[in-house]
Write a protein that holds these residues in place. Sequence first.
Motif, PDB file in Angstrom:
ATOM      1  N   VAL A 226     -19.350  48.752 -17.465  1.00  0.00           N
ATOM      2  CA  VAL A 226     -17.972  48.321 -18.229  1.00  0.00           C
ATOM      3  C   VAL A 226     -17.378  49.370 -19.082  1.00  0.00           C
ATOM      4  N   ALA A 227     -18.015  50.275 -19.435  1.00  0.00           N
ATOM      5  CA  ALA A 227     -17.798  51.516 -20.250  1.00  0.00           C
ATOM      6  C   ALA A 227     -16.864  52.356 -19.118  1.00  0.00           C
ATOM      7  N   ALA A 228     -17.408  52.475 -17.914  1.00  0.00           N
ATOM      8  CA  ALA A 228     -16.883  53.153 -16.920  1.00  0.00           C
ATOM      9  C   ALA A 228     -15.310  52.516 -16.815  1.00  0.00           C
ATOM     10  N   ALA A 229     -15.361  51.414 -16.810  1.00  0.00           N
ATOM     11  CA  ALA A 229     -14.248  50.628 -16.262  1.00  0.00           C
ATOM     12  C   ALA A 229     -13.158  50.880 -17.512  1.00  0.00           C
ATOM     13  N   HIS A 230     -13.717  50.960 -18.856  1.00  0.00           N
ATOM     14  CA  HIS A 230     -12.704  51.113 -19.611  1.00  0.00           C
ATOM     15  C   HIS A 230     -11.881  52.426 -19.680  1.00  0.00           C
ATOM     16  N   LYS A 231     -12.994  53.499 -19.054  1.00  0.00           N
ATOM     17  CA  LYS A 231     -12.337  54.642 -19.015  1.00  0.00           C
ATOM     18  C   LYS A 231     -11.307  55.128 -17.851  1.00  0.00           C
ATOM     19  N   ALA A 232     -11.438  54.142 -16.680  1.00  0.00           N
ATOM     20  CA  ALA A 232     -10.644  53.858 -15.680  1.00  0.00           C
ATOM     21  C   ALA A 232      -9.364  53.314 -15.918  1.00  0.00           C
ATOM     22  N   ALA A 233      -9.480  52.223 -17.035  1.00  0.00           N
ATOM     23  CA  ALA A 233      -8.161  51.555 -17.262  1.00  0.00           C
ATOM     24  C   ALA A 233      -7.308  52.665 -18.422  1.00  0.00           C
ATOM     25  N   VAL A 234      -8.128  53.326 -19.178  1.00  0.00           N
ATOM     26  CA  VAL A 234      -7.248  54.335 -19.985  1.00  0.00           C
ATOM     27  C   VAL A 234      -6.677  55.488 -19.074  1.00  0.00           C
ATOM     28  N   THR A 235      -7.286  55.794 -17.994  1.00  0.00           N
ATOM     29  CA  THR A 235      -6.754  56.790 -16.987  1.00  0.00           C
ATOM     30  C   THR A 235      -5.711  56.099 -16.366  1.00  0.00           C
ATOM     31  N   ASP A 236      -5.630  54.828 -15.988  1.00  0.00           N
ATOM     32  CA  ASP A 236      -4.466  54.257 -15.367  1.00  0.00           C
ATOM     33  C   ASP A 236      -3.409  54.038 -16.273  1.00  0.00           C
ATOM     34  N   TYR A 237      -3.394  53.659 -17.524  1.00  0.00           N
ATOM     35  CA  TYR A 237      -2.369  53.710 -18.879  1.00  0.00           C
ATOM     36  C   TYR A 237      -1.570  55.003 -18.766  1.00  0.00           C
ATOM     37  N   LEU A 238      -2.667  56.186 -18.838  1.00  0.00           N
ATOM     38  CA  LEU A 238      -1.787  57.459 -18.847  1.00  0.00           C
ATOM     39  C   LEU A 238      -1.272  57.717 -17.576  1.00  0.00           C
ATOM     40  N   ASP A 239      -1.797  57.350 -16.557  1.00  0.00           N
ATOM     41  CA  ASP A 239      -1.016  57.344 -15.176  1.00  0.00           C
ATOM     42  C   ASP A 239       0.367  56.770 -15.252  1.00  0.00           C
ATOM     43  N   GLN A 240       0.273  55.609 -15.624  1.00  0.00           N
ATOM     44  CA  GLN A 240       1.621  54.673 -15.890  1.00  0.00           C
ATOM     45  C   GLN A 240       2.594  55.496 -16.973  1.00  0.00           C
ATOM     46  N   LEU A 241       2.142  56.021 -18.187  1.00  0.00           N
ATOM     47  CA  LEU A 241       2.807  56.907 -19.025  1.00  0.00           C
ATOM     48  C   LEU A 241       3.642  58.154 -18.321  1.00  0.00           C
ATOM     49  N   LEU A 242       2.673  58.890 -17.419  1.00  0.00           N
ATOM     50  CA  LEU A 242       3.027  60.078 -16.716  1.00  0.00           C
ATOM     51  C   LEU A 242       4.175  59.736 -15.674  1.00  0.00           C
ATOM     52  N   THR A 243       3.910  58.432 -14.977  1.00  0.00           N
ATOM     53  CA  THR A 243       4.791  57.974 -13.971  1.00  0.00           C
ATOM     54  C   THR A 243       6.267  57.784 -14.582  1.00  0.00           C
ATOM     55  N   ASP A 244       6.156  57.132 -15.689  1.00  0.00           N
ATOM     56  CA  ASP A 244       7.403  56.839 -16.478  1.00  0.00           C
ATOM     57  C   ASP A 244       8.067  58.145 -16.768  1.00  0.00           C
ATOM     58  N   ALA A 245       7.455  58.976 -17.181  1.00  0.00           N
ATOM     59  CA  ALA A 245       7.897  60.333 -17.546  1.00  0.00           C
ATOM     60  C   ALA A 245       8.298  61.163 -16.384  1.00  0.00           C
ATOM     61  N   GLY A 246       8.111  60.641 -15.176  1.00  0.00           N
ATOM     62  CA  GLY A 246       8.655  61.381 -13.911  1.00  0.00           C
ATOM     63  C   GLY A 246       7.862  62.413 -13.429  1.00  0.00           C
ATOM     64  N   TYR A 247       6.533  62.573 -13.604  1.00  0.00           N
ATOM     65  CA  TYR A 247       5.850  63.597 -13.042  1.00  0.00           C
ATOM     66  C   TYR A 247       5.317  63.273 -11.691  1.00  0.00           C
ATOM     67  N   ARG A 248       5.503  64.156 -10.842  1.00  0.00           N
ATOM     68  CA  ARG A 248       4.935  63.836  -9.462  1.00  0.00           C
ATOM     69  C   ARG A 248       3.613  63.751  -9.260  1.00  0.00           C
ATOM     70  N   ASP A 249       2.864  64.597  -9.880  1.00  0.00           N
ATOM     71  CA  ASP A 249       1.425  64.536  -9.782  1.00  0.00           C
ATOM     72  C   ASP A 249       0.691  63.829 -10.827  1.00  0.00           C
ATOM     73  N   HIS A 250       1.218  62.655 -11.403  1.00  0.00           N
ATOM     74  CA  HIS A 250       0.902  61.934 -12.319  1.00  0.00           C
ATOM     75  C   HIS A 250      -0.486  61.532 -12.333  1.00  0.00           C
ATOM     76  N   THR A 251      -1.130  61.134 -11.029  1.00  0.00           N
ATOM     77  CA  THR A 251      -2.761  60.699 -10.869  1.00  0.00           C
ATOM     78  C   THR A 251      -3.529  61.920 -11.477  1.00  0.00           C
ATOM     79  N   ALA A 252      -3.397  63.051 -10.852  1.00  0.00           N
ATOM     80  CA  ALA A 252      -4.220  64.231 -11.315  1.00  0.00           C
ATOM     81  C   ALA A 252      -4.031  64.425 -12.667  1.00  0.00           C
TER      82      ALA A 252
END
Length: 187
Positions: free
Chosen positions: A120-146
């Motif tokens: 559950v704790a690891a899933a939280h960290k994955a969800a936070v990563t996904d949120y940041l990934d979305q913010l970076l995608t919205d900001a137009g970064y190509r390598d948003h996942t990394a």
Amino acid sequence: MATQARARLLSTAEDLFYAEGVRAVGVDRILSVSGVGRASFYRHFASKDDLVVAVLQGRDARWREWLRECVDARDLPPEERPLAVFDALAERFARRDFRGCAFVNTMVEAADRDSAAHRVAAAHKAAVTDYLDQLLTDAGYRDHTALAHHLVLLVDGAIVTAVREGTTEPARRARRIAAALLAAERD
């Protein structure tokens, strides 16, 4: 529908686990502080481990909503929103009851990667990563996942450093590093 006893157990356990640690707090202490009887505890949770999981699941939802609201409240253009995460962290670090990340703390205590609490704790960290990934995608970064993975590393490092130093400064330092990393990706 949650009963009042269940809500008291969850609230009490969350406060005690965060303040003192999951392993340090036993069921008897939770029962004593919450005022809930043992039979009622076991009607709601098969074990302390089940209570830990329920506490983490509730905290995950509230913490991620808090982060989202903090970032949204700043009303920033998309390219500035990823850095607002560090501003939110600085606010969190300033709280008197700040003891780090409940999820990192749990993963340290529940070192067994296969335990339900660790997952559950690891899933939280994955969800936070996904949120940041979305913010970076919205900001137009190509390598948003990394980039999202890099920013989570900075977030976690800032949290642990804030616990060690007892200041909000690690959030600001992590923000500066994140800003340099994002600027380099724009070039």
